[in-house]
Design a protein around this motif. Sequence first.
Motif, short mmCIF file in Angstrom:
data_model
loop_
_atom_site.label_atom_id
_atom_site.label_comp_id
_atom_site.label_asym_id
_atom_site.label_seq_id
_atom_site.Cartn_x
_atom_site.Cartn_y
_atom_site.Cartn_z
N MET A 112 0.84 -1.19 0.00
CA MET A 112 0.00 0.00 0.00
C MET A 112 0.87 1.24 0.00
O MET A 112 1.94 1.27 0.62
CB MET A 112 -0.92 0.04 1.23
N SER A 113 0.39 2.27 -0.67
CA SER A 113 1.11 3.53 -0.68
C SER A 113 0.95 4.23 0.67
O SER A 113 0.05 3.92 1.45
CB SER A 113 0.57 4.44 -1.79
N MET A 148 -2.48 6.33 5.19
CA MET A 148 -2.96 7.50 5.94
C MET A 148 -4.49 7.58 5.88
O MET A 148 -5.14 7.95 6.87
CB MET A 148 -2.34 8.78 5.38
N VAL A 149 -5.05 7.25 4.72
CA VAL A 149 -6.51 7.25 4.59
C VAL A 149 -7.13 6.21 5.53
O VAL A 149 -8.14 6.47 6.20
CB VAL A 149 -6.93 6.98 3.13
N LEU A 150 -6.51 5.03 5.61
CA LEU A 150 -7.02 3.99 6.49
C LEU A 150 -6.88 4.38 7.96
O LEU A 150 -7.75 4.07 8.78
CB LEU A 150 -6.30 2.67 6.21
N ALA A 180 -9.49 -0.54 -0.26
CA ALA A 180 -8.03 -0.48 -0.35
C ALA A 180 -7.44 -1.75 -0.96
O ALA A 180 -6.22 -1.84 -1.13
CB ALA A 180 -7.43 -0.26 1.04
N GLY A 181 -8.29 -2.72 -1.27
CA GLY A 181 -7.82 -3.93 -1.92
C GLY A 181 -7.65 -5.13 -1.02
O GLY A 181 -7.15 -6.17 -1.45
#
Length: 218
Positions: free
Chosen positions: A4-5, A10-12, A40-41
């Motif tokens: 993950m980027s 940060m979004v999570l 997020a996959g």
Amino acid sequence: MLDMSFDLVMVLLAAGFVAGFVDAIAGGGGLITVPALMLAGVPPAQALATNKVQGVFGSATAAISYARRGLVDPRTQWRAALIAGLGGIAGAALVTYLPTDGLRLGLPVILIGFYDGLVGPGAGSFYMIAFVTLAGYGVLKATAHTKLLNLFSNLGGLLSFALIGQPLWLLGIMMGIAQIAGAALGARLAARIGARLIKPLLVLTSGALALRLIWDMV
């Protein structure tokens, strides 16, 4: 942890904070974090497992906060907490046997269905309604008792998932730390004004996430 980027992580984490805040007041935090993880996959079963990791942090923080304020006494609720924990174990075990496609298609329907006007969001709302209607508790006291049961159902579910090895532990712990901050803030706010202001926001947020998940599957 999945590749993950930094921005996605940060979004999570932000989703974990908001979920902890909302869950401490009105319940239904998992209806924010589970769709966020799936978007997020993260595969459905693994998203549910990771959600249990971070959910334990938030529910524990809220339960402790309410207990310190004298709104719930764990010594008188241990039987209900034990039942909730056993239910969490059974539910998580069942999820591991369901096909991925079934979970992916079923979760959005479940998420939206929980927002029926008379029911409210998430499993916590069922607990809250039971405490209000059957035990005669006020909304704030019902919320406090709900968090105790949520904690044990999360622990039970996490136990099942941990034995199978599905949770993304690092991501779950990181989101859990964010949950602690959100839950602490939410519990303090709930002690002042209750849950009535946060529920409309929860409905809009979770409904939007569920619709986005459906859109991605089309």
